[in-house]
Design a protein around this motif. Structure first.
Motif, mmCIF file in Angstrom:
data_model
loop_
_atom_site.group_PDB
_atom_site.id
_atom_site.type_symbol
_atom_site.label_atom_id
_atom_site.label_comp_id
_atom_site.label_asym_id
_atom_site.label_seq_id
_atom_site.Cartn_x
_atom_site.Cartn_y
_atom_site.Cartn_z
ATOM 1 N N VAL A 10 0.848 -1.183 0.000
ATOM 2 C CA VAL A 10 0.000 0.000 0.000
ATOM 3 C C VAL A 10 0.888 1.238 0.000
ATOM 4 O O VAL A 10 1.767 1.379 0.861
ATOM 5 N N ILE A 11 0.641 2.140 -0.963
ATOM 6 C CA ILE A 11 1.428 3.363 -1.067
ATOM 7 C C ILE A 11 0.478 4.556 -1.077
ATOM 8 O O ILE A 11 -0.249 4.768 -2.056
ATOM 9 N N PRO A 12 0.455 5.347 0.018
ATOM 10 C CA PRO A 12 -0.345 6.565 0.010
ATOM 11 C C PRO A 12 0.338 7.614 -0.867
ATOM 12 O O PRO A 12 1.565 7.705 -0.893
ATOM 13 N N VAL A 13 -0.464 8.391 -1.600
ATOM 14 C CA VAL A 13 0.084 9.349 -2.561
ATOM 15 C C VAL A 13 -0.532 10.720 -2.318
ATOM 16 O O VAL A 13 -1.758 10.845 -2.226
ATOM 17 N N PHE A 14 0.315 11.736 -2.242
ATOM 18 C CA PHE A 14 -0.152 13.116 -2.197
ATOM 19 C C PHE A 14 0.917 14.004 -2.811
ATOM 20 O O PHE A 14 2.027 14.085 -2.289
ATOM 21 N N TYR A 75 -7.294 13.267 3.350
ATOM 22 C CA TYR A 75 -7.581 12.752 4.693
ATOM 23 C C TYR A 75 -6.310 12.565 5.509
ATOM 24 O O TYR A 75 -6.368 12.308 6.696
ATOM 25 N N GLY A 76 -5.170 12.622 4.880
ATOM 26 C CA GLY A 76 -3.904 12.433 5.569
ATOM 27 C C GLY A 76 -3.316 11.063 5.288
ATOM 28 O O GLY A 76 -4.015 10.122 4.903
ATOM 29 N N GLN A 77 -2.008 10.984 5.490
ATOM 30 C CA GLN A 77 -1.269 9.765 5.168
ATOM 31 C C GLN A 77 -1.771 8.553 5.942
ATOM 32 O O GLN A 77 -1.917 7.465 5.377
ATOM 33 N N ASN A 78 -2.027 8.718 7.232
ATOM 34 C CA ASN A 78 -2.469 7.566 8.033
ATOM 35 C C ASN A 78 -3.812 7.041 7.544
ATOM 36 O O ASN A 78 -3.983 5.824 7.400
ATOM 37 N N ALA A 79 -4.748 7.931 7.290
ATOM 38 C CA ALA A 79 -6.065 7.502 6.819
ATOM 39 C C ALA A 79 -5.969 6.843 5.443
ATOM 40 O O ALA A 79 -6.643 5.844 5.171
ATOM 41 N N ALA A 80 -5.141 7.399 4.565
ATOM 42 C CA ALA A 80 -4.968 6.806 3.239
ATOM 43 C C ALA A 80 -4.365 5.406 3.350
ATOM 44 O O ALA A 80 -4.770 4.487 2.633
ATOM 45 N N THR A 81 -3.419 5.239 4.239
ATOM 46 C CA THR A 81 -2.798 3.929 4.442
ATOM 47 C C THR A 81 -3.811 2.929 4.985
ATOM 48 O O THR A 81 -3.891 1.793 4.498
ATOM 49 N N VAL A 82 -4.585 3.329 5.967
ATOM 50 C CA VAL A 82 -5.623 2.441 6.526
ATOM 51 C C VAL A 82 -6.646 2.088 5.461
ATOM 52 O O VAL A 82 -7.089 0.929 5.369
ATOM 53 N N CYS A 83 -7.018 3.044 4.628
ATOM 54 C CA CYS A 83 -7.939 2.772 3.524
ATOM 55 C C CYS A 83 -7.365 1.673 2.624
ATOM 56 O O CYS A 83 -8.076 0.724 2.261
ATOM 57 N N GLY A 84 -6.096 1.780 2.279
ATOM 58 C CA GLY A 84 -5.470 0.777 1.431
ATOM 59 C C GLY A 84 -5.400 -0.586 2.094
ATOM 60 O O GLY A 84 -5.675 -1.617 1.455
#
Length: 88
Positions: A10-14, A75-84
């Motif tokens: 999982v890679i959060p992207v912004f 939503y922020g990096q943590n939320a994006a990571t949890v989503c993934g």
């Protein structure tokens, strides 16, 4: 993650359009050497359209190993990571 996939990364992207292709290529290369099936799941966290367009290009060229999620706002990096992780 599909039932036949061994590993999901999982890679959060912004706001990171310049690094997306190299990140995909390096991650895919490392995972390929493991001899396992894999997917790279990018979660675009409400950043500029350029990042999303680059991700769609990467997906188009690698449809079997790339999954994309686009969040409606940042939503922020943590939320994006949890989503993934939840999706995987």
């Amino acid at each position: 993650m599909s039932p036949s996939t061994d590993i999901t990364v999982v890679i959060p992207v912004f706001n990171s359009v310049e690094t997306l292709k190299p990140v995909y290529e390096r991650t895919a290369k490392a995972l390929t050497h493991l001899g396992k099936t894999f997917e790279i799941l990018f979660v675009e966290d409400g950043g500029p359209i350029e990042s999303w367009n680059e991700l769609k290009s990467i997906k188009k060229n690698n449809p079997d190993t790339v999954t994309l999620i686009r969040l409606g706002r940042n939503y922020g990096q943590n939320a994006a990571t949890v989503c993934g992780i939840t999706h995987a």
